[in-house]
Write a protein that holds these residues in place. Structure first.
Motif, PDB file in Angstrom:
ATOM      1  N   MET A  23      36.530  37.135  52.023  1.00  0.00           N
ATOM      2  CA  MET A  23      36.644  37.569  53.415  1.00  0.00           C
ATOM      3  C   MET A  23      36.175  39.001  53.633  1.00  0.00           C
ATOM      4  SD  MET A  23      40.128  37.520  55.690  1.00  0.00           S
ATOM      5  CE  MET A  23      40.341  38.820  56.909  1.00  0.00           C
ATOM      6  N   ILE A  24      35.485  39.209  54.761  1.00  0.00           N
ATOM      7  CA  ILE A  24      35.106  40.554  55.181  1.00  0.00           C
ATOM      8  C   ILE A  24      36.346  41.344  55.587  1.00  0.00           C
ATOM      9  CG2 ILE A  24      32.805  39.867  55.968  1.00  0.00           C
ATOM     10  CD1 ILE A  24      34.828  40.540  58.818  1.00  0.00           C
ATOM     11  N   THR A  25      36.208  42.660  55.626  1.00  0.00           N
ATOM     12  CA  THR A  25      37.225  43.535  56.199  1.00  0.00           C
ATOM     13  C   THR A  25      36.675  44.102  57.499  1.00  0.00           C
ATOM     14  OG1 THR A  25      38.118  44.161  54.028  1.00  0.00           O
ATOM     15  CG2 THR A  25      38.594  45.629  55.877  1.00  0.00           C
ATOM     16  N   PRO A  26      37.195  43.706  58.645  1.00  0.00           N
ATOM     17  CA  PRO A  26      36.687  44.250  59.918  1.00  0.00           C
ATOM     18  C   PRO A  26      37.084  45.721  60.085  1.00  0.00           C
ATOM     19  CG  PRO A  26      37.877  42.183  60.246  1.00  0.00           C
ATOM     20  CD  PRO A  26      38.189  42.648  58.867  1.00  0.00           C
ATOM     21  N   PHE A  27      36.144  46.496  60.596  1.00  0.00           N
ATOM     22  CA  PHE A  27      36.383  47.900  60.922  1.00  0.00           C
ATOM     23  C   PHE A  27      36.151  48.126  62.407  1.00  0.00           C
ATOM     24  CE2 PHE A  27      34.709  48.315  56.435  1.00  0.00           C
ATOM     25  CZ  PHE A  27      35.937  48.592  55.862  1.00  0.00           C
ATOM     26  N   THR A  28      36.784  49.160  62.934  1.00  0.00           N
ATOM     27  CA  THR A  28      36.481  49.601  64.290  1.00  0.00           C
ATOM     28  C   THR A  28      35.177  50.387  64.273  1.00  0.00           C
ATOM     29  OG1 THR A  28      37.701  51.668  64.025  1.00  0.00           O
ATOM     30  CG2 THR A  28      38.946  49.754  64.807  1.00  0.00           C
ATOM     31  N   ALA A  29      34.673  50.701  65.455  1.00  0.00           N
ATOM     32  CA  ALA A  29      33.413  51.434  65.549  1.00  0.00           C
ATOM     33  C   ALA A  29      33.497  52.797  64.883  1.00  0.00           C
ATOM     34  CB  ALA A  29      33.009  51.580  67.013  1.00  0.00           C
ATOM     35  N   ALA A  36      44.025  43.990  63.756  1.00  0.00           N
ATOM     36  CA  ALA A  36      44.064  42.842  64.661  1.00  0.00           C
ATOM     37  C   ALA A  36      42.899  41.909  64.367  1.00  0.00           C
ATOM     38  CB  ALA A  36      44.022  43.317  66.111  1.00  0.00           C
ATOM     39  N   ALA A  37      41.733  42.481  64.088  1.00  0.00           N
ATOM     40  CA  ALA A  37      40.567  41.658  63.748  1.00  0.00           C
ATOM     41  C   ALA A  37      40.710  41.033  62.374  1.00  0.00           C
ATOM     42  CB  ALA A  37      39.293  42.493  63.827  1.00  0.00           C
ATOM     43  N   VAL A  38      41.394  41.708  61.450  1.00  0.00           N
ATOM     44  CA  VAL A  38      41.693  41.107  60.145  1.00  0.00           C
ATOM     45  C   VAL A  38      42.475  39.818  60.347  1.00  0.00           C
ATOM     46  CG1 VAL A  38      43.031  41.375  58.011  1.00  0.00           C
ATOM     47  CG2 VAL A  38      41.611  43.264  58.817  1.00  0.00           C
ATOM     48  N   GLU A  39      43.521  39.878  61.166  1.00  0.00           N
ATOM     49  CA  GLU A  39      44.346  38.695  61.399  1.00  0.00           C
ATOM     50  C   GLU A  39      43.553  37.603  62.125  1.00  0.00           C
ATOM     51  OE1 GLU A  39      48.015  39.671  63.286  1.00  0.00           O
ATOM     52  OE2 GLU A  39      48.718  40.909  61.618  1.00  0.00           O
ATOM     53  N   ALA A  40      42.760  38.001  63.094  1.00  0.00           N
ATOM     54  CA  ALA A  40      41.973  37.010  63.840  1.00  0.00           C
ATOM     55  C   ALA A  40      40.948  36.331  62.936  1.00  0.00           C
ATOM     56  CB  ALA A  40      41.272  37.688  65.018  1.00  0.00           C
ATOM     57  N   THR A  41      40.327  37.107  62.049  1.00  0.00           N
ATOM     58  CA  THR A  41      39.337  36.540  61.128  1.00  0.00           C
ATOM     59  C   THR A  41      39.998  35.583  60.157  1.00  0.00           C
ATOM     60  OG1 THR A  41      37.971  38.537  61.301  1.00  0.00           O
ATOM     61  CG2 THR A  41      37.571  37.094  59.411  1.00  0.00           C
ATOM     62  N   ALA A  42      41.134  35.978  59.606  1.00  0.00           N
ATOM     63  CA  ALA A  42      41.836  35.109  58.660  1.00  0.00           C
ATOM     64  C   ALA A  42      42.226  33.795  59.320  1.00  0.00           C
ATOM     65  CB  ALA A  42      43.064  35.827  58.112  1.00  0.00           C
ATOM     66  N   ASP A  43      42.758  33.860  60.536  1.00  0.00           N
ATOM     67  CA  ASP A  43      43.143  32.634  61.248  1.00  0.00           C
ATOM     68  C   ASP A  43      41.922  31.762  61.512  1.00  0.00           C
ATOM     69  OD1 ASP A  43      45.052  31.010  62.959  1.00  0.00           O
ATOM     70  OD2 ASP A  43      43.579  31.609  64.465  1.00  0.00           O
ATOM     71  N   TYR A  44      40.826  32.373  61.946  1.00  0.00           N
ATOM     72  CA  TYR A  44      39.587  31.630  62.205  1.00  0.00           C
ATOM     73  C   TYR A  44      39.089  30.934  60.943  1.00  0.00           C
ATOM     74  CZ  TYR A  44      34.517  31.100  62.663  1.00  0.00           C
ATOM     75  OH  TYR A  44      33.229  30.624  62.626  1.00  0.00           O
ATOM     76  N   LEU A  45      39.110  31.634  59.827  1.00  0.00           N
ATOM     77  CA  LEU A  45      38.590  31.059  58.578  1.00  0.00           C
ATOM     78  C   LEU A  45      39.426  29.868  58.116  1.00  0.00           C
ATOM     79  CD1 LEU A  45      37.602  34.288  56.621  1.00  0.00           C
ATOM     80  CD2 LEU A  45      36.078  32.663  57.750  1.00  0.00           C
ATOM     81  N   VAL A  46      40.721  29.941  58.289  1.00  0.00           N
ATOM     82  CA  VAL A  46      41.570  28.801  57.914  1.00  0.00           C
ATOM     83  C   VAL A  46      41.297  27.621  58.836  1.00  0.00           C
ATOM     84  CG1 VAL A  46      43.933  27.985  57.709  1.00  0.00           C
ATOM     85  CG2 VAL A  46      43.335  30.253  56.857  1.00  0.00           C
ATOM     86  N   ARG A  47      41.199  27.888  60.130  1.00  0.00           N
ATOM     87  CA  ARG A  47      40.921  26.794  61.079  1.00  0.00           C
ATOM     88  C   ARG A  47      39.544  26.181  60.844  1.00  0.00           C
ATOM     89  NH1 ARG A  47      40.176  28.445  65.757  1.00  0.00           N
ATOM     90  NH2 ARG A  47      40.579  30.689  65.661  1.00  0.00           N
ATOM     91  N   LEU A  48      38.630  26.964  60.297  1.00  0.00           N
ATOM     92  CA  LEU A  48      37.286  26.463  60.026  1.00  0.00           C
ATOM     93  C   LEU A  48      37.248  25.529  58.823  1.00  0.00           C
ATOM     94  CD1 LEU A  48      34.310  26.755  60.986  1.00  0.00           C
ATOM     95  CD2 LEU A  48      34.098  28.690  59.400  1.00  0.00           C
ATOM     96  N   ALA A 267      27.636  40.331  61.081  1.00  0.00           N
ATOM     97  CA  ALA A 267      26.782  40.074  62.233  1.00  0.00           C
ATOM     98  C   ALA A 267      27.060  38.684  62.798  1.00  0.00           C
ATOM     99  CB  ALA A 267      25.317  40.218  61.838  1.00  0.00           C
ATOM    100  N   ALA A 268      27.212  37.705  61.905  1.00  0.00           N
ATOM    101  CA  ALA A 268      27.481  36.340  62.349  1.00  0.00           C
ATOM    102  C   ALA A 268      28.820  36.255  63.077  1.00  0.00           C
ATOM    103  CB  ALA A 268      27.464  35.390  61.153  1.00  0.00           C
ATOM    104  N   LEU A 269      29.843  36.872  62.525  1.00  0.00           N
ATOM    105  CA  LEU A 269      31.166  36.795  63.149  1.00  0.00           C
ATOM    106  C   LEU A 269      31.191  37.518  64.485  1.00  0.00           C
ATOM    107  CD1 LEU A 269      33.471  37.287  60.039  1.00  0.00           C
ATOM    108  CD2 LEU A 269      33.016  35.167  61.279  1.00  0.00           C
ATOM    109  N   VAL A 274      34.232  36.352  66.858  1.00  0.00           N
ATOM    110  CA  VAL A 274      35.444  36.421  66.028  1.00  0.00           C
ATOM    111  C   VAL A 274      35.892  37.867  65.855  1.00  0.00           C
ATOM    112  CG1 VAL A 274      36.429  35.858  63.769  1.00  0.00           C
ATOM    113  CG2 VAL A 274      34.769  34.318  64.834  1.00  0.00           C
ATOM    114  N   ILE A 275      34.948  38.791  65.673  1.00  0.00           N
ATOM    115  CA  ILE A 275      35.256  40.206  65.525  1.00  0.00           C
ATOM    116  C   ILE A 275      34.531  40.985  66.617  1.00  0.00           C
ATOM    117  CG2 ILE A 275      35.740  40.074  63.059  1.00  0.00           C
ATOM    118  CD1 ILE A 275      32.932  41.178  62.508  1.00  0.00           C
TER     119      ILE A 275
END
Length: 307
Positions: A23-29, A36-48, A267-269, A274-275
């Motif tokens: 899994m990627i680690t999302p960063f802010t700008a 928050a994006a870490v949690e959203a990405t993890a949830d998305y990946l499990v649902r995928l 870039a894809a996410l 997702v992020i």
């Protein structure tokens, strides 16, 4: 899904699952970890379709996050997945004491297992690698997946080294990104340790020679099809598996061969919503406009993006 019949593979699948994403680690700008994006990405990946998430590996930009950040990222992923997937912490460094500290922290945070990369940069001997890895495995009660990636670590795990490490009761698997199918098959023939494909272009051949599952980067967007691929090979439907692999090949190429995998995955996410940003930490740069367009086209051609 059919299960492979060797004991090492069954034990590894119970510990780690079968379809994983590093899994990627999302960063802010501005470069902070976006929890928050870490949690959203993890949830998305499990649902995928992922039943395994590897946190703070290479694709998680672990070399640029602090030990405290690693612990908080791990807690966020464990919270977001809520037992729906195994969560494995990347703890490998080229400093044994630091790896032990990271391993103990991961256990305290509730990780399901550890990913231990071959020590990089220092180029230890095989005996040094064995001593280093056993010390890490002895430091917790968590199952361990080795990570053999000489393109980054400089030193490959030899067959005798893998078999020696397999004697440890908690070292259950290898994430194989060595690109040496003959060597992988040699180890698998001993039935002592399970293998997971760590190179998306080789998912099908590694599964075909007996790998138990995959730990993917392309799984950020295509875990559903990768899961189908794993199931088809496990069911001995190799012809159908070949079709899935062929369909995935352009997407694998776009994500893995033209920029660092984490750059393409982010870039894809971002394109998928997702992020919020594809930001990375130096020395990595985020995908530029041309790279983003290449990822967009690959997602569209693979029917993961409609516009």
């Amino acid at each position: 899904m059919a299960m492979i019949d060797d004991a090492a593979g069954i034990e590894a699948i119970r510990a780690f699952g079968r379809v994983g994403t590093a899994m990627i680690t999302p960063f802010t700008a501005d470069g902070a970890v976006d929890y928050a994006a870490v949690e959203a990405t993890a949830d998305y990946l499990v649902r995928l379709g992922n039943d395994l998430l590897v946190v703070s590996g290479t694709t998680g930009e672990a070399s640029t996050t602090t030990d405290l950040e690693k612990a908080e990222i791990l807690r966020a992923v464990i919270s977001a997945t809520a037992g729906r997937a195994k969560v494995v912490a990347g703890v490998g460094t080229n400093h044994t004491a630091q790896s032990i500290a990271l391993s103990r922290s991961a256990e305290e945070c509730g990780a399901d297992g550890l990913l231990v990369v071959t020590p990089y940069y220092s180029r230890p001997t095989q005996d040094g690698i064995i001593a280093h890895t056993r010390a890490i495995a002895d430091s917790t009660q968590l199952p361990v997946m080795l990570y053999d990636i000489p393109g980054r670590s400089a030193v490959p795990l030899t067959t005798p080294t893998i078999l020696a490490l397999a004697e440890h009761p908690r070292i259950l698997a290898v994430k194989d990104a060595k690109g040496a199918l003959g060597a992988s098959q040699d180890v698998l023939g001993h039935g002592a340790i399970a293998f997971y494909s760590g190179e998306d272009a080789l998912n099908l051949p590694l599964l075909a020679i007996g790998a138990s599952g995959v730990v993917s980067v392309v799984g950020h967007v295509a875990a559903d099809r990768i899961s189908t691929l794993v199931s088809l090979v496990a069911s001995n439907d190799v012809a159908a598996a070949r079709r899935i692999a062929a369909d995935l090949a352009p997407l694998v190429d776009a994500i893995m061969n033209h920029m660092p995998g984490v750059v393409a995955a982010k870039a894809a996410l971002e394109l998928l919503g997702v992020i919020p940003t594809r930001a990375t930490r130096l020395p990595l740069l985020p995908a530029d406009a041309q790279q983003v367009e290449a990822v967009r086209l690959a997602l569209q051609r693979s029917d993961y993006l409609t516009c």
